[in-house]
Design a protein around this motif. Sequence first.
Motif, PDB file in Angstrom:
ATOM      1  N   CYS A 115       1.182  -1.479  -4.902  1.00  0.00           N
ATOM      2  CA  CYS A 115      -0.005  -0.619  -4.841  1.00  0.00           C
ATOM      3  C   CYS A 115      -0.959  -1.123  -5.921  1.00  0.00           C
ATOM      4  CB  CYS A 115       0.345   0.855  -5.029  1.00  0.00           C
ATOM      5  SG  CYS A 115       1.109   1.215  -6.607  1.00  0.00           S
ATOM      6  N   SER A 116      -2.155  -0.493  -6.017  1.00  0.00           N
ATOM      7  CA  SER A 116      -3.215  -1.109  -6.831  1.00  0.00           C
ATOM      8  C   SER A 116      -3.356  -0.559  -8.243  1.00  0.00           C
ATOM      9  CB  SER A 116      -4.556  -0.981  -6.106  1.00  0.00           C
ATOM     10  OG  SER A 116      -4.901   0.380  -5.946  1.00  0.00           O
ATOM     11  N   ALA A 134       0.852  -1.213   0.000  1.00  0.00           N
ATOM     12  CA  ALA A 134       0.000   0.000   0.000  1.00  0.00           C
ATOM     13  C   ALA A 134       0.879   1.253   0.000  1.00  0.00           C
ATOM     14  CB  ALA A 134      -0.950   0.003   1.206  1.00  0.00           C
ATOM     15  N   ARG A 141     -10.123   2.672  -1.092  1.00  0.00           N
ATOM     16  CA  ARG A 141      -8.841   2.647  -1.811  1.00  0.00           C
ATOM     17  C   ARG A 141      -8.758   3.758  -2.858  1.00  0.00           C
ATOM     18  NH1 ARG A 141      -7.854  -3.805  -2.938  1.00  0.00           N
ATOM     19  NH2 ARG A 141      -5.716  -3.126  -3.328  1.00  0.00           N
TER      20      ARG A 141
END
Length: 322
Positions: free
Chosen positions: A169-170, A145, A312
């Motif tokens: 991370c996304s 994250a 998020r």
Amino acid sequence: MKAVRVHEHGGPEVLRYEDAPDPRPQPDQAIVKIDVCGVNFIDIYFRTGLYKTDLPFTNGQEAAGVVSEVGADVTGLKPGDRVSYCGVQGGYAEYAAVPAQRLVKVPDGVDSSSAAALMVQGMTVHYLTHSTFALGSGHTALVHAAAGGVGLLLVQVGKMLGARIIATCSTEEKAALVRAAGADEVILYTQKDFLTEVKRLTDGKGVDVAYDSVGKATWQGSLDSLKPRGMMVFFGNASGPVPAIEPLTLTAKGSLFMTRPSLPHHIATREDLEKRSSDLFNWVRDGKLKVRIGETFRLSEAATAQERLAGRLTTGKLLLAP
Ligand code: NDP
């Protein structure tokens, strides 16, 4: 005054922006007129009841502002001093009564937004990299994250200490921020198996330390990412808590170390509080550490801010301005 209070546990809708009594100082307290307060994942844990406190309570664990009044026994602080604090419930408000021992003075050259942003997330990064594991050159660290409030600071401090940082991370947008913060490698863990990538990037050796605040969704891969005798640091539950892990699992995976630290134990003494906060303020003032303020909401928009954090949808620090 206005405050955001929780009368029953639940979703963001239980955050009530309402009138609350103006706080009066106990002898050992100062009243802080809040400029900005920080929004942290821990606020969500208290709101939902994952972390316990008596109801009703005012949400929020950190803020920066100006002393407006001091209790009879307080020395070394006076009205007009710029201060910040963390670890005292009640930050989502116009004023807070805070034990003077928990307040630190904010030096010139550090604005209130940065000061508030550093209290929970910055001090967490300080203890994770200095006390939990003394990160340094020659180490490789896995940071999950990494575009978040803790994450962007952890990447920068890790690089400042000379470590190689493998970050996750996304999204691509988040990855760009993580790279700009100095990460050596960025893995989109929503698109690739991060364990496979960590093994590839370390020639099968694994990392010295894994900093995992995501929890339920990542804990297994994080454990498997470690070198023999590596350090597993579980420090958050963004996707849910980590389940029980048998000690023999740590043996089987290479005599691993595992810890589940928490900020209050690392700033319990005045010495620790001052050491960690002054390091952080100095780094910011000297331009070594950049604080990214993702968004600043009005106090009345606390529910939206928490929804975005849990969803998020945020990067860096989220703040509320009364
Ligand atoms: P962040 O800004 O890091 O936000 C959380 C991030 O976690 C999201 O942006 C998201 O990043 C990632 N994430 C992965 N899975 C999920 C999920 N299912 N739901 C929500 N988020 C997810 O928050 P903070 O900086 O405030 O806190 C980061 C973590 O550090 C939290 O877990 C918090 O509890 C912990 N913490 C622990 C402390 C301690 O002393 N133990 C002190 C302070 C914070 P992405 O989209 O890139 O996956």
